[in-house]
Design an enzyme around this catalytic site. Structure first.
Site, short mmCIF file in Angstrom:
data_model
loop_
_atom_site.label_atom_id
_atom_site.label_comp_id
_atom_site.label_asym_id
_atom_site.label_seq_id
_atom_site.Cartn_x
_atom_site.Cartn_y
_atom_site.Cartn_z
N HIS A 178 -7.43 -5.54 -1.46
CA HIS A 178 -5.74 -5.03 -1.10
C HIS A 178 -4.82 -5.96 -0.72
CE1 HIS A 178 -3.84 -1.64 -0.62
NE2 HIS A 178 -4.19 -1.18 0.65
N ASP A 218 -8.12 -4.02 -7.08
CA ASP A 218 -7.76 -3.36 -5.64
C ASP A 218 -8.46 -2.21 -5.58
OD1 ASP A 218 -6.37 -1.90 -3.62
OD2 ASP A 218 -5.20 -3.00 -3.78
N SER A 234 1.22 -0.74 0.07
CA SER A 234 -0.20 0.33 0.41
C SER A 234 0.81 1.40 0.14
CB SER A 234 -0.90 0.14 1.11
OG SER A 234 -1.70 0.76 0.56
#
Length: 463
Positions: A429, A400, A203
């Site tokens: 994710h 995502d 991320s």
């Protein structure tokens, strides 16, 4: 994990060079536990390291807290630093999580696996903005029904920005940046006595890793970026991309819920579930849309999300969802890049995104405190890419909700021949340690075995 057929090439990735001077870290137990039981850091060693607050003018220092799971293999590969994203997410538990999820793969035993709370976070000289619980979600504006809603959000966002500028840690605020955190990574490398480091970040951690690989390319060994932001990091464009991710991912939930209509009664077809979303959003307002977006992060969240839609459950805040995490997230986002300061920009963006992505676009495009930030950036944004070794592996789900595939493709292009992109036909994710054998095999094959794909790879669903 079954064998997966992907085109791979063995590149001349040699073992890490001999260490520099002896490490100056004092490792002790137990590690801080974040007030959780059982402790997420059980079995790890921890140490502290002081780093410059301002690398341009060294003098004053702040403290970083590090964690370690020491390699147990006969021949240690090197060190693997890990970051969970955020920004604002603490990382001390990551070595223990890797051991728990991938202990049978021998990966954790091949490295000294290092976690850390980034500057400003939790046990590493924390920052604050003294926000109320209601203000802590200010980084993502509520869904705006029109220009007046943008004006109303702006008034609240300005208050939050002013609070950050007046808070007790306001002298730290200008130095909470991705570039400085990347410099901290290099100080950690130095303290560990290593000439090069390997890295895994997910991320926002993908952007931190991209920044490090761009700023210190000669000090990188094997770099894995998971769920990849674009080369601009978490800038205004990345915020708007949340709506793109929502649209990419929502059909997965709609199909899942339709297949379980006898349990949740949200609609017998994906189209009916989508219509139910519009119906509930009209009644429950912006919070419902935000909760739905959060529920799309992982298939494991779908039952709770469905119960929330049905009105039988509500999402509770976790023990780490406090002012510190929200404050650091804002400070890094707002310091890292230029954000438009004119309300007209956001009003136009909201109406544009209402057409492009009506389910979530007017939330992702709404104004936030970065438009009124009280300090100027101290340096230009990190320029991702540039010359360096071909050692950057990107892994990315096609659907995502937070870091859409389009951003990963841009970062892939920015690194050029230095990078390879593994695209997984899955939603959610995060790729590594999840259910896709092909994605896991690509990461393990690289970090553990030094197998770097000869070309970009496309992984099929469930393989």
């Amino acid at each position: 994990m079954r064998k997966t057929l992907i085109a791979l090439a063995f590149l001349p990735l040699l073992a890490a060079p001999p260490a520099q001077a002896a490490p100056n870290l004092q490792w002790t137990t137990p590690c801080p536990d974040y007030g959780l039981s059982p402790s997420p850091t059980a079995g790890l060693e921890c140490a502290t390291l002081r780093v410059p607050l301002d690398y341009a003018h060294p003098g004053r220092t702040i403290e970083l807290t590090l964690s370690r799971h020491a390699a147990t293999a006969g021949k240690k590969r090197g060190v693997l630093l890990m970051n969970p994203g955020g920004p604002g997410s603490p990382g001390l538990a990551m070595p223990a999580q890797l051991l728990q999820r991938m202990g049978g793969s021998s990966l954790p035993d091949a490295y000294d696996v290092i976690g850390f709370d980034p500057r400003g976070t939790t046990y590493s000289t924390p920052v604050t903005c003294d926000m109320t619980p209601e203000q802590r979600g200010a980084v993502l504006g509520p869904y705006a029904d029109g220009p007046r809603d943008v004006v109303a959000t702006a008034a609240k966002a300005r208050v939050v920005a002013e609070k950050c500028g007046r808070a007790s840690t306001k002298d730290l605020l200008p130095h909470m940046t991705t570039a400085n955190t990347a410099r901290d990574l290099d100080r950690i490398r130095e303290a560990l006595g290593e000439r090069r480091i390997s890295y895994y970040g997910v991320s926002y951690g993908s952007y931190l890793g991209a920044a490090y690989a761009s700023m210190f390319p000669g000090r990188t060994d094997r770099i894995v970026l998971d769920s990849v932001l674009g080369p601009g990091g978490l800038d205004v464009r990345a915020n708007q991309r949340f709506a793109e991710g929502f649209d990419d991912r929502f059909p997965d939930f709609a199909a899942w819920a339709a297949a379980r209509d006898d349990v949740y009664h949200l609609g017998r077809t994906p189209a009916a579930v989508t219509a139910k979303f519009a119906e509930l959003a009209a009644v429950r307002g912006p919070e419902f849309r935000a909760n739905t977006w959060n529920g799309l992060y992982d298939d494991a969240f779908f039952p709770a999300l469905a119960r929330d839609w049905a009105g039988t459950a509500r999402t509770a805040a976790g023990p780490l969802d406090g002012d510190n995490r929200a404050a650091l997230q804002l400070q890094v986002l707002c310091n890292d890049s230029d954000w438009p300061g004119q309300l007209g920009y956001y009003q136009h963006a909201v109406e544009r995104e209402r057409v492009r992505h009506p389910m979530f676009g007017p939330a992702a495009a709404n104004v936030n405190p970065c438009a009124f930030w009280p300090v100027e950036r101290a340096e230009p944004p990190v320029r991702v890419g540039g010359p360096g070794p071909a050692n950057v592996l990107l892994v990315q789900n096609r659907r995502d909700p937070a870091t859409p595939l389009s951003g990963a493709r841009e970062t892939r292009a920015a690194f050029g021949s230095r990078a390879r992109l593994v695209t997984v036909d899955a939603g959610g994710h995060g790729v590594f340690t999840r259910e896709n054998a092909c994605g896991n095999a690509a990461v393990l094959g690289y970090l553990r075995d030094g197998v770097f794909p000869a070309a970009d790879v496309s992984c099929q669903s469930g393989r």
